[in-house]
Design a protein around this motif. Structure first.
Motif: not given
Length: 255
Positions: A159-167, A170-173, A180-190, A221-224
């Motif tokens: 939740a911090y990563v998403l909020s921080f990234s979106e904020a 705007e500052e760096l634009r 860009t914040a990548l928000c994957p769900g369950a992924t086949k990894t270790n 994009k800001s979020v995917v």
């Protein structure tokens, strides 16, 4: 002679990080790969370097250690490299009751998922802002949108990563630096194994997640959120998802 772009990827020894390295290599980016498992990184570096005729640098670093982010930055400077794209992929979690788990797990998780990510973003983002060019990809999670019973600290860090990234997007634009914040769900990894739970049979392939992340990053994009099911999940009300997540994580934690 046109220089290749340089992309730094943390947590590049497996899963989404490894697949992101392959995607960037295919696009002729020189790479700086960061992870604890140096032997695995070196194998990947040789493979990608030969296949795509790019330069691949390896930095062995445990980001759960204090000061690790600054050490990574210093090593990059020693290599006389300018990082055009920063990918903060390193992260981990666990499944279990918060009050029963060892405090060190939480401390290490906060260090990797939040502190190291924030410091790397500041150090390399500052350089990008000065050059008026750059891109940053921070790996969050669908868990960024909801509380996560049995994964309380992990979901909170994301939740911090998403909020921080979106904020800071705007500052760096104005400085021509995209975030860009990548928000994957369950992924086949270790990740599942390390978190102490069984795999989710419906998890996405990391290759697909990496491709979606790269595409979104290039489009600034800001979020995917990759995958239709995951997109639907993040728009559900928090009060509904909280219970679903708790039952889901508790069930996967049973062996």
């Amino acid at each position: 002679m046109v220089k290749n772009k340089v992309t730094l990827i943390t947590g590049a020894s497996g899963g989404i990080g490894c697949e992101l390295a392959k995607v960037f290599a295919q696009s002729k980016h020189d790479l700086v790969l960061v992870a604890r498992r140096v032997d695995v990184l070196q194998e990947l570096a040789v493979e990608l370097g030969k296949e795509h005729n790019i330069r691949v640098y390896v930095i062995g670093m445990d980001l759960s250690e204090g000061g690790a982010a600054a050490k990574v930055y210093d090593k990059v400077k020693e290599l006389n490299l300018e990082v055009d794209i920063l990918v903060n992929n390193a992260g981990f979690g666990y499944v279990g009751l918060f009050h029963e788990e060892e405090q060190q797990k939480d401390t290490d998780m906060l260090q990797v998922n939040i502190s190291a990510l924030t410091e790397l973003t500041k150090l390399f983002g500052r350089d990008m802002a000065k050059r008026k060019e750059g891109r940053i990809l921070n790996v969050a999670s669908t868990g960024s949108y909801h509380p996560g019973p049995y994964t309380a600290v992990y979901y909170a860090t994301k939740a911090y990563v998403l909020s921080f990234s979106e904020a800071i997007a705007e500052e760096l634009r104005p400085f021509n630096v995209s975030v860009t914040a990548l928000c994957p769900g369950a992924t086949k990894t270790n990740f599942a194994k390390r978190a102490g739970r069984r795999d989710n049979s419906a998890a996405m392939e990391p290759k697909l997640v990496a491709k979606a992340a790269y595409k979104a990053l290039m489009k600034k994009k800001s979020v995917v959120v990759p995958g239709l099911a995951n997109k639907l999940l993040v728009i559900l009300p928090r009060r509904l998802v909280k219970g679903m997540v708790g039952k889901y994580q508790k069930r996967l934690s049973k062996r």
